[in-house]
Design a protein around this motif. Structure first.
Motif, PDB file in Angstrom:
ATOM      1  N   ALA A  16       0.803  -1.107  -0.088  1.00  0.00           N
ATOM      2  CA  ALA A  16      -0.164   0.014   0.559  1.00  0.00           C
ATOM      3  C   ALA A  16       0.489   1.263  -0.128  1.00  0.00           C
ATOM      4  O   ALA A  16       1.990   1.054   0.817  1.00  0.00           O
ATOM      5  N   PRO A  17       0.217   2.823  -0.661  1.00  0.00           N
ATOM      6  CA  PRO A  17      -0.354   2.627  -1.619  1.00  0.00           C
ATOM      7  C   PRO A  17      -0.672   1.845  -3.084  1.00  0.00           C
ATOM      8  O   PRO A  17       0.015   1.940  -3.213  1.00  0.00           O
ATOM      9  N   THR A  18      -1.100   0.885  -3.457  1.00  0.00           N
ATOM     10  CA  THR A  18      -1.516   0.269  -4.581  1.00  0.00           C
ATOM     11  C   THR A  18      -2.092   1.186  -5.754  1.00  0.00           C
ATOM     12  O   THR A  18      -3.252   1.222  -5.379  1.00  0.00           O
ATOM     13  N   GLU A  19      -2.563   0.898  -6.899  1.00  0.00           N
ATOM     14  CA  GLU A  19      -1.963   1.341  -7.634  1.00  0.00           C
ATOM     15  C   GLU A  19      -3.340   0.365  -8.585  1.00  0.00           C
ATOM     16  O   GLU A  19      -4.434   0.935  -8.466  1.00  0.00           O
ATOM     17  N   PHE A  20      -3.270  -0.599  -8.059  1.00  0.00           N
ATOM     18  CA  PHE A  20      -4.086  -1.875  -8.629  1.00  0.00           C
ATOM     19  C   PHE A  20      -2.558  -3.072  -8.585  1.00  0.00           C
ATOM     20  O   PHE A  20      -1.619  -3.408  -8.371  1.00  0.00           O
ATOM     21  N   VAL A  21      -4.482  -4.196  -7.797  1.00  0.00           N
ATOM     22  CA  VAL A  21      -3.499  -5.509  -7.689  1.00  0.00           C
ATOM     23  C   VAL A  21      -4.288  -6.167  -8.562  1.00  0.00           C
ATOM     24  O   VAL A  21      -5.216  -6.338  -8.455  1.00  0.00           O
ATOM     25  N   GLU A  22      -3.767  -7.306  -9.415  1.00  0.00           N
ATOM     26  CA  GLU A  22      -4.475  -8.482  -9.673  1.00  0.00           C
ATOM     27  C   GLU A  22      -4.546 -10.104  -9.437  1.00  0.00           C
ATOM     28  O   GLU A  22      -3.089 -10.150 -10.043  1.00  0.00           O
ATOM     29  N   CYS A  23      -3.968 -10.985  -9.240  1.00  0.00           N
ATOM     30  CA  CYS A  23      -3.822 -12.395  -9.143  1.00  0.00           C
ATOM     31  C   CYS A  23      -4.854 -13.323 -10.503  1.00  0.00           C
ATOM     32  O   CYS A  23      -5.853 -13.248 -10.104  1.00  0.00           O
ATOM     33  N   LEU A  36       0.296 -12.594 -10.777  1.00  0.00           N
ATOM     34  CA  LEU A  36      -0.104 -11.851 -10.238  1.00  0.00           C
ATOM     35  C   LEU A  36       1.015 -10.306 -10.194  1.00  0.00           C
ATOM     36  O   LEU A  36       2.256  -9.867 -11.256  1.00  0.00           O
ATOM     37  N   THR A  37       0.014  -9.743 -10.645  1.00  0.00           N
ATOM     38  CA  THR A  37       0.172  -7.541 -10.654  1.00  0.00           C
ATOM     39  C   THR A  37       0.284  -6.969 -10.070  1.00  0.00           C
ATOM     40  O   THR A  37      -0.834  -7.100  -9.334  1.00  0.00           O
ATOM     41  N   ILE A  38       0.887  -6.943  -9.349  1.00  0.00           N
ATOM     42  CA  ILE A  38       0.900  -5.512  -8.271  1.00  0.00           C
ATOM     43  C   ILE A  38       1.812  -3.976  -8.948  1.00  0.00           C
ATOM     44  O   ILE A  38       2.751  -4.191  -9.611  1.00  0.00           O
ATOM     45  N   VAL A  39       0.790  -3.270  -8.501  1.00  0.00           N
ATOM     46  CA  VAL A  39       0.983  -1.617  -9.496  1.00  0.00           C
ATOM     47  C   VAL A  39       0.927  -0.577  -7.774  1.00  0.00           C
ATOM     48  O   VAL A  39       0.458  -0.199  -7.023  1.00  0.00           O
ATOM     49  N   SER A  40       2.901  -0.059  -7.447  1.00  0.00           N
ATOM     50  CA  SER A  40       2.832   0.036  -6.003  1.00  0.00           C
ATOM     51  C   SER A  40       3.729   1.011  -6.500  1.00  0.00           C
ATOM     52  O   SER A  40       5.093   0.504  -7.027  1.00  0.00           O
ATOM     53  N   ASP A  41       4.382   2.433  -5.952  1.00  0.00           N
ATOM     54  CA  ASP A  41       5.167   2.826  -5.317  1.00  0.00           C
ATOM     55  C   ASP A  41       6.398   2.463  -4.987  1.00  0.00           C
ATOM     56  O   ASP A  41       7.450   3.533  -4.618  1.00  0.00           O
ATOM     57  N   VAL A  42       6.217   1.357  -4.511  1.00  0.00           N
ATOM     58  CA  VAL A  42       6.790   0.867  -3.265  1.00  0.00           C
ATOM     59  C   VAL A  42       7.589   0.595  -3.810  1.00  0.00           C
ATOM     60  O   VAL A  42       9.498   0.041  -3.227  1.00  0.00           O
ATOM     61  N   PHE A  43       7.632   0.607  -5.200  1.00  0.00           N
ATOM     62  CA  PHE A  43       8.586  -0.233  -6.107  1.00  0.00           C
ATOM     63  C   PHE A  43      10.068   0.400  -6.451  1.00  0.00           C
ATOM     64  O   PHE A  43      10.239   0.316  -7.695  1.00  0.00           O
ATOM     65  N   ASP A  44       9.340   1.643  -6.266  1.00  0.00           N
ATOM     66  CA  ASP A  44      10.243   2.751  -6.833  1.00  0.00           C
ATOM     67  C   ASP A  44      11.786   2.422  -6.783  1.00  0.00           C
ATOM     68  O   ASP A  44      12.646   2.497  -7.925  1.00  0.00           O
TER      69      ASP A  44
END
Length: 89
Positions: A16-23, A36-44
């Motif tokens: 979190a915060p996530t823009e999009f999550v799909e499993c 699994l797709t995870i979109v988050s700025d945690v991955f910057d």
């Protein structure tokens, strides 16, 4: 499938915060092959392998370790990367 819902929920909380999550269960319902797709700025920060390790660790902590998942495709993107891919689609 219950484990897919649980994995999605765990990823939403962990990254979190996530823009999009799909499993998506690609194993005909047994949950052993996932996309699994995870979109988050945690991955910057961090390399792709570091992103994948974070996701695998989160799944393991949630009780879905690699001993239960036969195959997994992980797409761990920042919001900017995700938006760029959406523009190309």
């Amino acid at each position: 499938h219950t484990c897919v819902i649980s994995q999605t929920s765990k990823c939403e909380k962990t990254f979190a915060p996530t823009e999009f999550v799909e499993c998506i269960d690609e194993s005909d319902g047994c949950g052993a092959k996932l996309r699994l797709t995870i979109v988050s700025d945690v991955f910057d920060e961090g390399l792709l392998i570091q992103r994948h390790r974070k996701v695998q660790k989160a799944l393991d902590v949630a009780g879905f370790g690699m001993d239960q998942i036969h195959a997994i495709t992980i797409k761990a993107w920042t919001v900017a990367q995700y938006k760029k891919k959406q523009e190309k689609a």
